[in-house]
Design a protein around this motif. Structure first.
Motif, PDB file in Angstrom:
ATOM      1  N   SER A  13       0.854  -1.188   0.000  1.00  0.00           N
ATOM      2  CA  SER A  13       0.000   0.000   0.000  1.00  0.00           C
ATOM      3  C   SER A  13       0.884   1.230   0.000  1.00  0.00           C
ATOM      4  CB  SER A  13      -0.918  -0.006   1.227  1.00  0.00           C
ATOM      5  OG  SER A  13      -0.147  -0.098   2.413  1.00  0.00           O
ATOM      6  N   SER A  14       0.272   2.363  -0.078  1.00  0.00           N
ATOM      7  CA  SER A  14       1.014   3.623  -0.189  1.00  0.00           C
ATOM      8  C   SER A  14       1.557   4.029   1.172  1.00  0.00           C
ATOM      9  CB  SER A  14       0.100   4.713  -0.747  1.00  0.00           C
ATOM     10  OG  SER A  14       0.772   5.939  -0.782  1.00  0.00           O
ATOM     11  N   ILE A  15       2.816   3.719   1.394  1.00  0.00           N
ATOM     12  CA  ILE A  15       3.460   4.047   2.668  1.00  0.00           C
ATOM     13  C   ILE A  15       4.772   4.757   2.365  1.00  0.00           C
ATOM     14  CG2 ILE A  15       4.477   3.136   4.798  1.00  0.00           C
ATOM     15  CD1 ILE A  15       2.621   0.757   4.605  1.00  0.00           C
ATOM     16  N   ASP A  16       5.004   5.847   3.060  1.00  0.00           N
ATOM     17  CA  ASP A  16       6.261   6.589   2.936  1.00  0.00           C
ATOM     18  C   ASP A  16       7.185   6.145   4.066  1.00  0.00           C
ATOM     19  OD1 ASP A  16       8.186   8.351   2.166  1.00  0.00           O
ATOM     20  OD2 ASP A  16       7.232  10.122   3.049  1.00  0.00           O
ATOM     21  N   HIS A  17       8.349   5.588   3.699  1.00  0.00           N
ATOM     22  CA  HIS A  17       9.317   5.102   4.690  1.00  0.00           C
ATOM     23  C   HIS A  17      10.409   6.156   4.886  1.00  0.00           C
ATOM     24  CE1 HIS A  17       7.801   0.901   4.648  1.00  0.00           C
ATOM     25  NE2 HIS A  17       7.465   1.207   3.408  1.00  0.00           N
ATOM     26  N   ILE A  18      10.644   6.544   6.121  1.00  0.00           N
ATOM     27  CA  ILE A  18      11.671   7.546   6.434  1.00  0.00           C
ATOM     28  C   ILE A  18      12.659   6.929   7.422  1.00  0.00           C
ATOM     29  CG2 ILE A  18      12.132   9.848   7.353  1.00  0.00           C
ATOM     30  CD1 ILE A  18       9.147  10.474   6.779  1.00  0.00           C
ATOM     31  N   PRO A  19      13.895   6.673   7.015  1.00  0.00           N
ATOM     32  CA  PRO A  19      14.878   6.139   7.965  1.00  0.00           C
ATOM     33  C   PRO A  19      15.080   7.102   9.127  1.00  0.00           C
ATOM     34  CG  PRO A  19      15.696   6.032   5.706  1.00  0.00           C
ATOM     35  CD  PRO A  19      14.466   6.869   5.672  1.00  0.00           C
ATOM     36  N   ALA A  20      15.231   6.569  10.315  1.00  0.00           N
ATOM     37  CA  ALA A  20      15.406   7.433  11.492  1.00  0.00           C
ATOM     38  C   ALA A  20      16.639   8.310  11.373  1.00  0.00           C
ATOM     39  CB  ALA A  20      15.493   6.569  12.748  1.00  0.00           C
ATOM     40  N   SER A  21      17.635   7.840  10.639  1.00  0.00           N
ATOM     41  CA  SER A  21      18.876   8.614  10.493  1.00  0.00           C
ATOM     42  C   SER A  21      18.720   9.810   9.554  1.00  0.00           C
ATOM     43  CB  SER A  21      19.995   7.708   9.972  1.00  0.00           C
ATOM     44  OG  SER A  21      19.619   7.108   8.742  1.00  0.00           O
ATOM     45  N   ALA A  22      17.562   9.913   8.863  1.00  0.00           N
ATOM     46  CA  ALA A  22      17.363  10.997   7.876  1.00  0.00           C
ATOM     47  C   ALA A  22      16.723  12.230   8.505  1.00  0.00           C
ATOM     48  CB  ALA A  22      16.495  10.488   6.723  1.00  0.00           C
ATOM     49  N   TYR A  23      17.019  12.492   9.761  1.00  0.00           N
ATOM     50  CA  TYR A  23      16.427  13.672  10.403  1.00  0.00           C
ATOM     51  C   TYR A  23      17.060  14.954   9.867  1.00  0.00           C
ATOM     52  CZ  TYR A  23      20.508  13.155  13.522  1.00  0.00           C
ATOM     53  OH  TYR A  23      21.785  13.015  14.023  1.00  0.00           O
ATOM     54  N   GLN A  24      16.275  16.046   9.928  1.00  0.00           N
ATOM     55  CA  GLN A  24      16.728  17.354   9.442  1.00  0.00           C
ATOM     56  C   GLN A  24      17.544  18.099  10.492  1.00  0.00           C
ATOM     57  OE1 GLN A  24      15.943  18.430   6.152  1.00  0.00           O
ATOM     58  NE2 GLN A  24      15.412  16.249   6.094  1.00  0.00           N
ATOM     59  N   ARG A  25      17.163  17.942  11.741  1.00  0.00           N
ATOM     60  CA  ARG A  25      17.917  18.582  12.820  1.00  0.00           C
ATOM     61  C   ARG A  25      17.677  17.793  14.098  1.00  0.00           C
ATOM     62  NH1 ARG A  25      13.231  21.764  12.563  1.00  0.00           N
ATOM     63  NH2 ARG A  25      12.280  22.236  14.599  1.00  0.00           N
ATOM     64  N   LYS A  26      18.464  18.112  15.093  1.00  0.00           N
ATOM     65  CA  LYS A  26      18.321  17.416  16.378  1.00  0.00           C
ATOM     66  C   LYS A  26      18.554  18.405  17.508  1.00  0.00           C
ATOM     67  CE  LYS A  26      23.186  16.075  16.938  1.00  0.00           C
ATOM     68  NZ  LYS A  26      24.094  15.034  17.433  1.00  0.00           N
ATOM     69  N   GLN A  27      18.106  18.016  18.687  1.00  0.00           N
ATOM     70  CA  GLN A  27      18.383  18.802  19.899  1.00  0.00           C
ATOM     71  C   GLN A  27      18.934  17.861  20.955  1.00  0.00           C
ATOM     72  OE1 GLN A  27      15.820  22.047  21.612  1.00  0.00           O
ATOM     73  NE2 GLN A  27      15.471  20.519  23.223  1.00  0.00           N
ATOM     74  N   ASP A  28      20.178  18.130  21.376  1.00  0.00           N
ATOM     75  CA  ASP A  28      20.808  17.332  22.421  1.00  0.00           C
ATOM     76  C   ASP A  28      20.469  17.906  23.794  1.00  0.00           C
ATOM     77  OD1 ASP A  28      22.055  15.665  20.549  1.00  0.00           O
ATOM     78  OD2 ASP A  28      23.774  17.005  20.363  1.00  0.00           O
ATOM     79  N   LEU A  29      20.969  17.249  24.797  1.00  0.00           N
ATOM     80  CA  LEU A  29      20.817  17.696  26.177  1.00  0.00           C
ATOM     81  C   LEU A  29      22.209  17.740  26.769  1.00  0.00           C
ATOM     82  CD1 LEU A  29      18.443  18.282  28.204  1.00  0.00           C
ATOM     83  CD2 LEU A  29      18.725  15.927  28.998  1.00  0.00           C
ATOM     84  N   LYS A  30      22.464  18.662  27.652  1.00  0.00           N
ATOM     85  CA  LYS A  30      23.802  18.791  28.218  1.00  0.00           C
ATOM     86  C   LYS A  30      24.262  17.452  28.790  1.00  0.00           C
ATOM     87  CE  LYS A  30      26.636  21.500  31.400  1.00  0.00           C
ATOM     88  NZ  LYS A  30      26.654  22.575  32.420  1.00  0.00           N
ATOM     89  N   GLY A  31      25.402  16.974  28.276  1.00  0.00           N
ATOM     90  CA  GLY A  31      25.957  15.708  28.735  1.00  0.00           C
ATOM     91  C   GLY A  31      25.451  14.499  27.979  1.00  0.00           C
ATOM     92  N   PHE A  32      24.415  14.678  27.134  1.00  0.00           N
ATOM     93  CA  PHE A  32      23.826  13.563  26.384  1.00  0.00           C
ATOM     94  C   PHE A  32      23.597  14.001  24.950  1.00  0.00           C
ATOM     95  CE2 PHE A  32      22.509  13.303  30.803  1.00  0.00           C
ATOM     96  CZ  PHE A  32      22.884  12.021  31.153  1.00  0.00           C
TER      97      PHE A  32
END
Length: 830
Positions: A677-696
């Motif tokens: 069926s019509s499903i769009d697959h997006i690999p988790a590694s294909a993110y546009q940006r990220k936000q970390d946390l201090k120390g992590f």
């Protein structure tokens, strides 16, 4: 050929800056000024050991002698006294046990203070003018007997001798000369104190092979087999064994030579999670009790038959006093099941506490020391875990051995209070398994990255005392076992971020630089495909038609690469290549073809001719598996492994010929390929940006999960975010196309568990900076949802969002809990 090969790096655990200044020794195949001539001008340097040193030192020296002969065609002399040293000797010994080592310490020629008193630590050093008339010596010394042996085998590995030189026929390249560069290397202490393997479910490989080829007089796994296993363990810097114990295999202690051999090789003996006090209950109680005691046994119930069972435990404690051992305490059924006893939880707890009390009483009496000084473990496996959670008191000095779910995902680790226990904790982890929802006893396909992710998590939560890996028949889990022991020795060398590179390092070491990149790529793809369905599990996994076709295509390409590379592999490594690379790759490919073509043959839209064609392809794949396996057993290494490889272990139905499989599974939903069926697959590694946390930090981990790249937070946080604060957690943001109307967003995650009770396993999702919805992924092992998850390689959550128009929007996925790994997003219009 490269001139230098370096394996022994300086390992620093003490924080002493002086250690970091030392230059580690290396191996060279060309001469240079100051290099120690291990093999030179048709001569091999003599090996000096002390007759008073531990026997394992002599065993290691003899193996080293054989390694040099295998590599250079020369056999160095082994000299067991300190007189008449040659100009260039190799001196091997243990601090306090070797006269030569003690003299070198006294004269300050070697730096014993950086080794002495540490657990299994060793040094390899080139020393100039160590004694009168001695120009230069290569000195290998250890803090204890195993440390010395590990140092000897580490030098072998540096020279190009694989730990699996015998077990996988990895013949080293020939060299007429071998030199050791000036320097000092220090390794140890290891990250994990006890690092071991469990030989298990040996009915279809290890035992029939050993009975036919090794311990033919015993028709069983006996001392000749264990001698090779113990040497392999020393080469891997492993020190701890749970011996084979399945029905049909006699107990390790039944053959009197076995414990003697363990003492000689300095192996710490244990017994599995359900075998108390080094007793193989399956054989020694169920089968052999009358032979040992001259009478039939009573019930295996401590509340009604304490006297007999107490004696049973006590007798093994007496037999084991001269062996290094870790004693499994507690009690379960004689088979892998629940303990018989009172019907209530509290009644069972009372009996189990009495058992542990008496076992510790026995140990203190027989070993002549306080119980809290004797290594013991308690494994809360399956039905024992609820008893532990309900208040079972386990003495603080006893190591808690946590367990994975038998499929590579650790069920639970120590909470903050448990992390303070003096006995610490450890992990029992599977590379092979017989059980629900389906076995995987044939091939090994657990990636080093998954192993590193789970075991690094365990280490961070203080599971550092015992790591033991179920390796089944040992073959074909060679790479995975070597990785496990390398990780346990130095947990910082192969963290999850680097574990994807291990296959490259291993391939360089095993097959050489010229083939390493291609072998590493083959292994990476092998692990990626197996993450979405182990070869032994794909009959139970529901694939779409497109997924099935892609798997067939990918496996064909993988097999083509492996077959093409086989043409270039040197003759000396052809057997090793077949065992370590070609058989697993081709076997996995053919099993996928057998199952998936069989499934295709019964598709609703398949005409009769196509169905026959698909079934013929499935049958051909089945036939090829039998031929491959026959070659493994009868031809490879001249028939050395006859009986080791079984193409249908335990005769489970999925190994059957395709027509029989179809007859058995026509009503099984997993045997119907799902319509696409019509499903769009997006690999988790294909993110546009990220936000970390201090120390992590958000990390993309190669080799983790169904897409081959998982997204997670490292180091592992030690707490979960409260639900009303998840918007403050680290997140990754994706560009997602939504269709007008309702859209289902599925997030596929690694099927991991919460770290301990009190922490959670969730993700948060927000569309267009809207409110965060929290999706729970809490899982309980051995439930129906868990079965589905471990077979297909992921758990998932779903949310529905309504779009007013066709649009591209931003979707944020928050990672609020330790151990969460995202693999893929799927977007489907509803």
């Amino acid at each position: 050929m490269f001139t230098l090969c370096c394996c022994c790096i300086l390992v620093v655990y003490t924080g002493n800056p002086l250690l970091a200044q030392a230059v580690p020794v290396k191996v060279s195949y060309n001469s240079n000024s100051g290099y120690f001539p291990l093999v030179n001008k048709s001569k091999a340097a003599s090996l000096y050991i002390d007759a008073a040193d531990a026997e394992v030192v002599s065993i290691a020296a003899t193996a080293f002698q054989n390694d040099i002969k295998l590599m250079a065609g020369l056999s160095p002399a082994i000299i067991r006294n300190s007189k008449n040293l040659i100009a260039y000797p190799v001196i091997i010994g243990t601090i306090g046990q070797s006269a030569l080592i003690n003299q070198l310490i006294k004269s300050k020629k070697i730096q014993a203070e950086k080794v002495r008193g540490k657990w299994e630590t060793f040094s390899i050093a080139v020393v100039n003018n160590p004694f009168p008339k001695v120009k230069q010596a290569l000195v290998i010394f250890g803090s204890d007997k195993r440390g010395t042996a590990f140092g000897v085998f580490e030098l072998s590995r540096m020279m190009g001798v694989s730990p699996f030189v015998w077990w996988a026929d990895v013949v080293p390249a020939h060299h007429d000369a071998v030199y050791i560069t000036p320097g000092k290397s220090i390794e140890g202490p290891p990250s994990v104190k006890y690092r071991g393997i469990f030989l298990n479910d040996e009915d279809w490989g290890l035992r029939p092979w050993a009975a036919k080829n090794m311990d033919v007089d015993k028709k069983d796994i006996g001392p000749k087999t264990y001698a090779h296993i113990f040497e392999l363990m020393l080469r891997l810097k492993a020190n701890y064994l749970w011996p084979a114990m399945h029905p049909g295999t006699k107990a390790f202690w039944y053959y009197k030579e076995n414990p003697v051999l363990a003492r000689k090789y300095a192996i710490v003996m244990g017994s599995s999670h359900h075998e108390p006090m080094l007793r193989n209950t399956e054989f020694e109680w169920n089968e052999n009790f009358k032979e040992e005691y001259g009478k039939a046994h009573g019930d295996w119930r401590y509340d009604t038959n304490k006297e007999e069972i107490y004696r049973f435990f006590d007798d093994r404690a007496k037999q084991s006093v001269n062996n290094d051992a870790i004693y499994t305490v507690g009690m379960r059924a004689t088979k892998d099941g629940a303990m018989s006893g009172p019907p209530t939880v509290q009644g069972k707890i009372k009996v189990l506490e009495d058992v542990i009390h008496d076992q510790r009483e026995i140990l203190a009496k027989r070993l002549g020391k306080p119980a809290d000084e004797i290594p013991q473990l308690f494994c809360p496996y399956r039905e024992v875990l609820p008893l532990y959670q309900a208040g079972l008191k386990v003495p603080e000095d006893v190591t808690i051995l946590w367990v994975d779910d038998n499929h590579g995902y650790i069920r639970q680790l120590s909470n903050p209070a448990e992390q303070k226990r003096s006995g610490g904790s450890g992990v029992y982890y599977h590379f092979s398994y017989w059980g629900t929802p389906q076995d995987y006893l044939w091939l090994c396909s657990t990636s080093p990255t998954l192993t590193s992710y789970e075991m690094t998590k365990a280490y961070q939560f203080n599971a550092r005392r015992i790591w033991v890996f179920n390796v089944g028949d040992l073959k074909p889990a060679e790479l995975e076992t070597q990785f496990a022991m390398d990780l346990a020795w130095d947990v910082n060398k192969w963290p999850p971020e680097k574990a994807g590179d291990y296959a490259l390092s291993w391939a360089k070491e095993t097959f050489g630089e010229a083939y390493a990149l291609r072998i590493a790529a083959i292994k990476a793809e092998y692990y990626r495909l197996a993450a979405a369905g182990k070869p032994e599990h794909i009959d139970l996994v529901s694939y779409t038609e497109a997924e099935a076709d892609q798997r067939l295509k990918d496996y064909q390409e993988l097999a083509n690469q492996a077959q093409e590379l086989a043409k270039s592999i040197p003759e000396r490594l052809q057997d090793a290549y077949y065992e370590l690379i070609l058989y697993p790759v081709e076997g996995a490919k053919l099993m996928n073809e057998k199952i998936l073509y069989a499934k295709k043959s019964i598709g609703a839209d398949v005409n009769a001719n196509a169905a026959v064609s698909y079934l013929k392809k499935a049958q051909h794949a089945y036939d090829q598996i039998q031929s491959l396996t026959k070659k493994y057993n009868d031809s490879i290494a001249g028939g050395k492994w006859s009986g080791m490889m079984d193409a249908h272990p335990r005769e489970i139905p999925m190994f059957n010929a395709p027509q029989k499989l179809l007859d058995q599974n026509r009503q099984n939903p997993a045997y119907s390929l799902v319509k696409d069926s019509s499903i769009d697959h997006i690999p988790a590694s294909a993110y546009q940006r990220k936000q970390d946390l201090k120390g992590f930090s958000i990390k993309t981990i190669a080799g983790l999960g169904i897409t081959g790249r998982g997204v997670t937070v490292l180091p592992f946080p030690d707490k979960s975010f409260a639900e009303n604060e998840i918007s403050k957690a680290p997140y990754v943001a994706y560009k997602v196309k939504l269709a007008k109307g309702n859209n289902r967003i599925t997030v596929k995650c690694l099927p991991t568990f919460r770290v301990y009770d009190g922490l959670l396993m969730r993700y948060g999702i927000a569309v267009n900076d809207g409110p965060v919805q929290v999706v729970g992924l809490k899982s309980f092992s051995e439930t129906k949802p868990w079965e589905i998850n471990v077979l297909r390689g992921y758990t998932q959550g779903e949310t529905v969002f309504k779009a007013d128009k066709n649009e591209e929007t931003t979707v944020k996925i928050y990672l609020p809990d330790p151990g969460l790994v995202i693999n893929e997003l799927e977007v489907k219009p509803l």
